[in-house]
Design an enzyme around this catalytic site. Structure first.
Site, PDB file in Angstrom:
ATOM      1  CD  GLU A  54      -2.686   0.840   2.855  1.00  0.00           C
ATOM      2  OE1 GLU A  54      -3.072  -0.312   2.931  1.00  0.00           O
ATOM      3  OE2 GLU A  54      -2.802   1.938   3.537  1.00  0.00           O
ATOM      4  NE  ARG A 116      -0.502   0.726 -25.975  1.00  0.00           N
ATOM      5  CZ  ARG A 116       0.448   0.008 -25.577  1.00  0.00           C
ATOM      6  NH1 ARG A 116       0.788  -0.492 -26.794  1.00  0.00           N
ATOM      7  NH2 ARG A 116       1.099  -0.124 -24.616  1.00  0.00           N
ATOM      8  CG  ASP A 193      -1.296   2.100 -36.542  1.00  0.00           C
ATOM      9  OD1 ASP A 193      -1.528   3.340 -36.767  1.00  0.00           O
ATOM     10  OD2 ASP A 193      -0.542   1.787 -35.559  1.00  0.00           O
ATOM     11  CE  LYS A 216       0.015  -1.816 -35.461  1.00  0.00           C
ATOM     12  NZ  LYS A 216       0.561  -1.003 -34.446  1.00  0.00           N
ATOM     13  CG  ASP A 244       3.673   3.993 -33.759  1.00  0.00           C
ATOM     14  OD1 ASP A 244       2.478   4.441 -33.486  1.00  0.00           O
ATOM     15  OD2 ASP A 244       3.653   2.906 -33.621  1.00  0.00           O
ATOM     16  CB  THR A 249       6.786  -5.594 -27.877  1.00  0.00           C
ATOM     17  OG1 THR A 249       5.925  -5.499 -28.731  1.00  0.00           O
ATOM     18  CG2 THR A 249       5.885  -5.880 -26.355  1.00  0.00           C
TER      19      THR A 249
HETATM   20  C1  R5P Z   1      -0.988   1.085 -31.703  1.00  0.00           C
HETATM   21  O1  R5P Z   1      -2.009   1.713 -32.048  1.00  0.00           O
HETATM   22  C2  R5P Z   1       0.387   2.127 -31.321  1.00  0.00           C
HETATM   23  O2  R5P Z   1       0.407   3.252 -31.930  1.00  0.00           O
HETATM   24  C3  R5P Z   1       1.609   1.287 -31.425  1.00  0.00           C
HETATM   25  O3  R5P Z   1       1.918   1.098 -32.606  1.00  0.00           O
HETATM   26  C4  R5P Z   1       1.612   0.181 -30.613  1.00  0.00           C
HETATM   27  O4  R5P Z   1       0.934   0.038 -29.404  1.00  0.00           O
HETATM   28  C5  R5P Z   1       3.137  -0.403 -30.443  1.00  0.00           C
HETATM   29  O5  R5P Z   1       3.030  -1.496 -29.903  1.00  0.00           O
HETATM   30  P1  R5P Z   1       4.365  -2.613 -29.969  1.00  0.00           P
HETATM   31  O6  R5P Z   1       5.445  -1.833 -29.935  1.00  0.00           O
HETATM   32  O7  R5P Z   1       4.352  -3.566 -28.907  1.00  0.00           O
HETATM   33  O8  R5P Z   1       4.073  -3.089 -31.130  1.00  0.00           O
END
Ligand code: R5P
Length: 346
Positions: A54, A116, A193, A216, A244, A249
């Site tokens: 806590e 997200r 994306d 994507k 981005d 990851t």
């Molecule tokens: C997705 O909509 C975000 O803009 C990023 O492209 C995404 O969250 C990246 O995650 P990761 O690096 O794990 O692929």
């Protein structure tokens, strides 16, 4: 008993209440840097973690009637605390400021947790938890939440404006101008994306570059799993700036780079606002750099200081946003225009 939800009584807002900056421990380095840009220091505070897990937050100075800014980094490598630990500590800090009769409370959370989870991704029995985080900060007593390049700015509509609102800082102009000075741009800006296409367009317009996007495809039954990226646009024999908001990851970026190279792209720079870099992200990016060196092309990675990484390799470049945040806080405190700050040429 009246069961209707009670509207929060409006607080008296003076044009310029004395400013007070404080921080939760995970956000200390960033907060100190912003405070020093503003020529001030952070108020003394004490964050305690009990053995059971806590937390507790105490403010060591008077904040009655003050315009209070509370910093927290909800993600990043500075300690082992989870996003939930850090967020809960922020709630303790907000509540402490509210109970100490601060006049106005702003939570400075550059990376908005749950951003997200801004909509249901094709399935129905799941939450829309960006709103859950908003409601929790509201009920703790915050008047405003300040974020940087939030994943989806419609999250602003998840706040009840009679209680608090979202102030999102846009970086594009400042970041693009810095990328240009560092020679880390490209002939074509690529969005990884379609969701990020509009923001990528802003980069392309600022750079007078062309625009392309990848479509994507994710498998939402597995976290962070991209199984295909398909290019829409032309990158053959061209230098690419891939942009981005979040790299978690690095799965999306690696999948995007694989496709861009297949389609004949030359050098690739990647710029992101929130370099979370979890799991094997660093290893994946290092592997890309090694591949680039072996194949004779350039690869650079840019992240902002929203998430500050230390001891980074020479191909990783940090864009420091503290001066911009300092300017925004000063504007808010003097009830000036934040849009004006976004639009100012750096
Ligand atoms: C997705 O909509 C975000 O803009 C990023 O492209 C995404 O969250 C990246 O995650 P990761 O690096 O794990 O692929």
């Amino acid at each position: 008993m009246n069961t209707k939800m009670k509207k929060k009584a409006p607080r008296q807002k003076n044009p310029r209440a004395p400013i007070a900056l404080m921080t939760c421990e995970s956000g200390r380095a960033f907060a100190e840097s912003v405070a020093s840009k503003m020529g001030t220091t952070l108020l003394p505070t004490n964050e305690t973690w009990f053995a059971c897990g806590e937390g507790k937050f105490e403010i060591g100075a008077n904040v009655r009637g003050h315009d209070v800014y509370i910093f927290q980094s909800t993600a990043g490598p500075q300690d082992d605390r989870s996003i939930y630990d850090r967020f809960l500590m922020l709630l303790h800090a907000i509540e402490a400021a509210a109970l100490s009769d601060a006049q106005y409370i702003t939570a400075v959370v550059p990376y908005y947790p749950g951003a997200r989870q801004d909509k249901r991704k094709g399935r129905t029995r799941e939450g829309i938890s960006a709103g859950l985080f908003a409601r929790m900060m509201q009920s703790a007593g915050t008047d405003r939440v300040m974020t940087v390049e939030i994943h989806n700015d419609s999250i602003a509509g998840m706040f009840n404006p009679s209680m608090s609102h979202l102030e999102n800082v846009f970086l594009t102009r400042q970041l693009v101008s810095w990328l240009r000075r560092q020679k880390l741009t490209g002939d074509v800006v690529v969005s990884p994306d379609v969701g990020y296409l509009e923001r990528a367009r802003a980069y392309a317009e600022e750079l007078s570059a062309d625009l392309a996007a990848l479509s994507k495809e994710r498998d939402y039954s597995k976290p962070n799993h991209v199984f295909r990226s398909t290019l829409i646009g032309e990158v053959k024999d061209r230098d690419v700036l891939l942009v981005d908001d979040i790299i978690d990851t690095a799965g999306s970026v690696v999948s995007a780079i694989d496709e861009l190279k297949k389609q004949g792209a030359r050098n690739i720079n990647v710029a992101c606002v929130h370099p979370l870099f979890n799991g094997s992200a660093w290893q994946r990016l290092t592997d890309i750099r090694t591949r680039a060196e072996n194949e004779g092309w350039e690869f650079n990675m840019v992240g902002t200081s929203v998430i500050c990484h230390e001891n980074t390799p020479h191909w990783y470049h940090t864009f420091h946003i503290e001066p911009l945040i300092a300017q925004v806080l000063e504007k808010i405190n003097s009830r000036g225009s934040v849009t004006g700050v976004h639009n100012e040429a750096p």
